[in-house]
Design a protein around this motif. Structure first.
Motif: not given
Length: 727
Positions: A440-441, A444-445, A448, A480, A484
């Motif tokens: 997930r991280q 998300l990165e 971005r 995003a 999340r």
């Protein structure tokens, strides 16, 4: 000159390129390797024509040239052709050397850069010898153990266990002269110090810990497997022989190299680690967001990298014959033997992917693809990665605009183990909560970081405008907000939907007996139960009825433009003519390249592309140029598109495009992975099963009139989408 300068400016928008150039400049203050390959803007602008010609006359001489031919031809005839073409060139002395040798490094060096970016990237490098040095095989194994593959120490300990980085890798840059052992990692700014300390800890563990023999064996298997995969295509052979002959004057260098790989011992690896990865030989660099609240100095990097006592590690037959089988549960299995190279490729395809998502579920298949196959009910991620490397292959899920699936590649000598591991990954994924959080991280990165990829941004907003309601207008990464809130249950539901046997195709191509392969796969695959869930095919958005422009501003150097139209579907018979038109326009010999790049010096990068789909996709033109040239670039694109809608293309232009397309496709078909993908996708899309064989013939049947017809059908110059991302 302007074209080269455009590419120099373009590289300034790539954080990794900017950092890499800065690190090499630090590591090689004397040698030419410290300078960018493409040069500096100031020097390129200042080159007089005569100096360029002098360089050409000095270096482009017979004594410094290598011609490599690989493929289906008569050697005598090929030699005659080469003699006729190259034998007439005048003989001149061969140039020598690449400049002054690098002086030994006696203290660590560092460099810090800022840029208008979202994430941070670090790189470090140590000096290593040239390609033909006796230590290179052990260094390559060291790099593989540290940072190449999912079971590497960096991947397992720094990314997976500690969660300090989003991605991490290592490689050995060993050209003709001494090069670098390089490590790179992308990460959140808050983890800069901890991640760097963890990297240094892994590096210096080699001096204090014994190397596991299984770890060494996996590295050797995977390095040697590269030699097998290189032999799949004549293009791969030619590239390899040409490189080694040019650099070392030893076109068969790799044969001796792999013998040396076999001979490497654990002590050899530890010795080269101690010999080359020394604190005083470190070069380390960082690029981070310029709007960061932190002020990081070059000395900070050296402090983070200072050697510390490492912490304890946790314990740890007919060439074209294809066999189509329909299993009891409706699953379609496709098998094809190819004994040219000792590899096996398996592909699964389930109709869905982005096309099966809604605004509320956008991104779920991307998350599924990151987790599916990473671990199983009996193997955690670390154990799975080790097992995959023991079969000298890879197993991973994928997600696309129309299809979600899994792909597996391994050596045929490991076939039974490989098939069982593939089935375990396909049917029994674990979907661990901790793994989900890590992925997930990472996603998300990546979302971005999309803000730093200007070409991708231009395409993204183009697709959003062209497909306002159809899923093709959404991002494969998702939003995003969605990413999340996704939970394990959401991923499991997506997995269940993608394992519906009635909508699932699996193909296997390679060095095996098809009946044996069917016997290995059938029992497990027939145990899959049918699902009632499905998705309703999305409605097609109306095509543009007027010119629409969408713009975005970014603090960068270049402008990126996409000018595009509604395209065609897989079922459209005009897609072959559109592909030919695309080839006539794109590539280094294409009209756009010649007119806009070579003649008008508008850009280094300009191309066209056709993206088909189950529903109609798009046809577009992309260009990266200076902001002051945007209007001229748009006018130039429209002028070239107008030409192909008003007049027939030249016969030689059509033939050149067709021959290139057929040749490239035939070379690609030498790869088992290409054949397996073609067979699976054609079946799931409902395309003629012989399409993979008939495609060259269909391309060659395209006439000039067909190209004109499809140009007039698609290129509506009074109704298109223009997407612009510029400073």
């Amino acid at each position: 000159k302007e074209v080269v300068i455009e590419e120099i400016l373009r590289s300034k928008d790539s954080p990794s390129k900017v950092l890499s150039e800065a690190l090499f400049e630090k590591a090689f203050p004397t040698h030419n390797y410290g300078r960018p390959i493409i040069g500096f803007k100031e020097t390129v602008q200042g080159f007089p024509r005569e100096k360029i010609l002098d360089f050409y006359r000095s270096w482009y001489v017979p004594e410094n040239m290598v011609v490599v031919l690989a493929g289906d031809f008569k050697t005598e005839r090929a030699l005659d052709l080469c003699q006729g073409i190259f034998g007439k060139l005048p003989s001149r002395p061969s140039p020598r050397g690449a400049g002054a040798p690098e002086t030994p490094q006696t203290e660590a060096r560092s460099v810090v850069l800022t840029n208008p970016i979202q994430g941070s990237t670090m790189m470090l490098g140590y000096h290593v010898p040239a390609l033909d040095h006796a230590d290179i095989p052990a260094l390559d194994i060291l790099s593989h153990i540290l940072g190449e593959g999912e079971s590497s120490r960096f991947e397992l300990n720094i990314k997976e266990r500690k969660g300090l980085v989003n991605s991490i890798y290592s490689y050995v840059y060993s050209p003709a002269d001494p090069g670098l052992f390089a490590v790179g990692y992308n990460l959140p700014e808050k983890n800069l110090a901890k991640a760097t300390q963890a990297v240094m800890e892994e590096i210096y563990l080699f001096k204090d810990k014994k190397l596991d023999h299984d770890e060494l064996a996996r590295a050797k298997i995977n390095i040697k497997s590269d030699a097998v995969y290189e032999k799949e295509t004549v293009e791969g052979l030619a590239r390899k022989y040409g490189y080694f002959e040019t650099i070392l004057r030893q076109y068969q260098f790799d044969e001796h190299y792999y013998q040396k790989i076999d001979a490497v011992t654990p002590d050899d690896v530890r010795e080269v680690a101690a010999k080359y990865l020394r604190p005083e030989g470190l070069n380390i660099g960082l690029i981070y967001p310029q709007d960061s609240k932190r002020k990081i100095a070059a000395q900070d990097l050296l402090d983070w990298a200072r050697v510390r006592k490492p912490s304890k590690r946790p314990a740890k037959r007919a060439a074209d014959e294809v066999h189509y089988l329909k299993l009891k549960n409706g699953l379609r299995l496709i098998l094809k033997e190819n004994h040219n190279v000792p590899t096996v490729v398996i592909r699964t395809a389930h109709l869905g992917g982005l096309r099966a998502e809604t605004p509320k579920t956008n991104g779920i298949h991307g998350l599924l693809a990151q987790l599916w196959g990473k671990s199983t009910a009996t193997l955690d991620a670390e154990a799975m990665a080790r097992e995959v490397e023991m079969i000298a292959g890879s197993i991973q899920a994928y997600n696309g605009r129309n299809v979600t699936g899994m792909k597996a590649d391994f050596l045929s000598e490991k076939m039974r183990d490989g098939v069982q591991l593939f089935l375990d990954a396909l049917l029994h994924p674990r979907f661990d909560k901790q793994e989900l959080e890590r992925e997930r991280q990472n996603i998300l990165e990546a979302i971005r970081r999309e803000e730093d990829q200007l070409a991708s941004l231009a395409f993204k907003q183009f697709q959003q405008r062209l497909f306002p309601k159809h899923p093709y207008g959404m991002s494969l990464l998702g939003t995003a907000t969605n990413v999340r809130r996704f939970k394990v249950g959401d991923v499991k539901r997506a997995f269940a939907d993608n394992l519906d046997p009635r909508n699932l195709v699996i193909s296997a191509v390679g060095d095996f007996d098809w009946e044996t392969m069917a016997g290995l796969l059938r029992p497990a695959l027939e145990s899959i139960r049918g699902r009632r869930r499905g998705f309703k095919p999305p409605k097609v958005d109306p095509a543009p009825t007027a010119i629409q422009t969408v713009e975005k501003t970014k603090d960068k150097f270049q402008a990126h433009l996409v000018l595009g139209f509604r395209g065609v579907s897989y079922a459209d018979k005009d897609r072959y003519a559109l592909d030919v038109l695309n080839n006539i326009l794109s590539g280094q010999g294409g009209r756009l390249f010649i007119e806009l790049r070579d003649k008008m010096s508008l850009a280094y990068s300009v191309t066209s592309l056709s993206q088909e789909g189950v529903e109609p996709g798009y046809f577009g033109v992309y260009i990266a140029t200076e902001p002051r040239k945007v209007t001229t670039a748009i006018e130039g694109i429209l002028r070239e598109l107008k030409k192909v809608t008003e007049e027939l293309v030249a016969p030689e232009e059509l033939e050149r495009a067709q021959q290139y397309m057929v040749g490239a496709y035939e070379i690609d078909l030498q790869r088992n992975s290409t054949v397996a993908t073609q067979l699976a996708f054609n079946e799931i899309y409902g395309i003629d099963r012989r399409e993979w064989l008939l495609l060259p013939e269909k391309i060659l049947r395209v006439r000039r009139e067909d190209v004109l017809k499809v140009a007039r059908k698609i290129l509506k110059l009074d109704r298109y989408i223009l997407s612009v991302v510029k400073p």
